[in-house]
Write a protein that holds these residues in place. Structure first.
Motif, short mmCIF file in Angstrom:
data_model
loop_
_atom_site.label_atom_id
_atom_site.label_comp_id
_atom_site.label_asym_id
_atom_site.label_seq_id
_atom_site.Cartn_x
_atom_site.Cartn_y
_atom_site.Cartn_z
N GLY A 150 -9.39 -5.88 -9.78
CA GLY A 150 -10.20 -5.67 -8.59
C GLY A 150 -9.37 -5.33 -7.37
N ASP A 151 -8.05 -5.44 -7.51
CA ASP A 151 -7.19 -5.11 -6.37
C ASP A 151 -5.89 -4.45 -6.83
N GLY B 73 0.28 1.21 -1.47
CA GLY B 73 -0.64 0.13 -1.10
C GLY B 73 -2.10 0.53 -1.09
N LEU B 74 -2.42 1.72 -1.61
CA LEU B 74 -3.79 2.19 -1.62
C LEU B 74 -4.49 1.76 -2.91
N PHE C 137 2.23 7.46 -11.26
CA PHE C 137 3.07 7.20 -10.11
C PHE C 137 4.27 6.32 -10.44
N GLY C 138 4.48 6.07 -11.74
CA GLY C 138 5.68 5.37 -12.18
C GLY C 138 5.86 3.99 -11.58
N ILE C 139 4.76 3.32 -11.39
CA ILE C 139 4.82 1.99 -10.79
C ILE C 139 5.32 1.03 -11.85
N THR C 140 6.26 0.19 -11.46
CA THR C 140 6.79 -0.77 -12.41
C THR C 140 6.17 -2.14 -12.13
N THR D 241 -3.54 6.69 -13.45
CA THR D 241 -3.04 6.73 -12.08
C THR D 241 -1.83 5.82 -11.94
N TRP D 242 -1.92 4.63 -12.48
CA TRP D 242 -0.82 3.67 -12.46
C TRP D 242 0.42 4.27 -13.10
#
Length: 185
Positions: A128-129, A135-136, A118-121, A114-115
């Motif tokens: 745990g967060d 921000g979901l 979505f191409g999150i850098t 999932t990380w």
């Protein structure tokens, strides 16, 4: 003696070689003493495109009702999770009290996929967060897919396994599928 019947759920129906792949899965079922039902086995009567969609839905549900268990290919499809139609079929079968089994040809945990999807850098954030770009919260249970998918399989007396298939064979590698059949013998 009756042969156990297995519904073969998964995104294979969308592949160019769907019929051949379905035949290969059914042949493996037969080798281990089972009868396999592939979604394309449903006999359909339909007119226009929308009617065909409803006929496919009815046909696949009828095949699931005939089966004793479902083996689902839960390899991520068009996103970080399994094919949504396959997940529906698992839920339908669970509601009917069928035994469920699943496999994925991508061993990467759901949170990591999932990380990455979505191409999150940057760093994922504190354990745990972990959150997506909106921000979901992202599930962090170390599972291969959403907890309800694997939880349903487990609670239905089934097994979920993963296999690291090559990217080119992600949807066609039958190693994990055959391993599940072997556990049923």
């Amino acid at each position: 003696m009756t042969t156990a019947v297995i519904y073969l759920a998964g995104p294979e129906v969308f592949l160019p070689n769907a019929v051949a792949l379905g035949a290969a899965k059914k042949a493996l079922c037969q080798r281990y003493g089972f009868t396999g039902l592939f979604p394309l086995d449903a006999e359909l009567e339909a007119g226009d495109t929308t009617e065909l969609a409803w006929a496919i839905s009815r046909g696949n549900e009828a095949l699931i009702r005939q089966a004793d268990r479902v083996i689902a290919n839960l390899t991520p499809f068009r996103g970080p999770s399994a094919d949504v139609g396959t997940v529906y079929e698992l839920g339908f079968a669970r509601g009917l009290g069928k035994q469920l089994m699943g496999y994925s040809n991508d061993p990467t945990p759901f949170a990591n996929r999932t990380w990455a999807q979505f191409g999150i850098t940057g760093e994922p954030g504190p354990v745990g967060d972990i959150r997506d770009r909106d921000g979901l919260k992202i599930e962090e249970f170390g599972l291969h897919d959403n907890l309800m998918i694997e939880g349903g399989i487990r609670q239905a007396g089934g097994l979920f396994i993963s296999h690291n298939a090559s990217v080119n064979d992600r949807y066609t590698d039958l190693t994990a599928f055959e391993r599940l059949l072997q556990t049923l013998v």
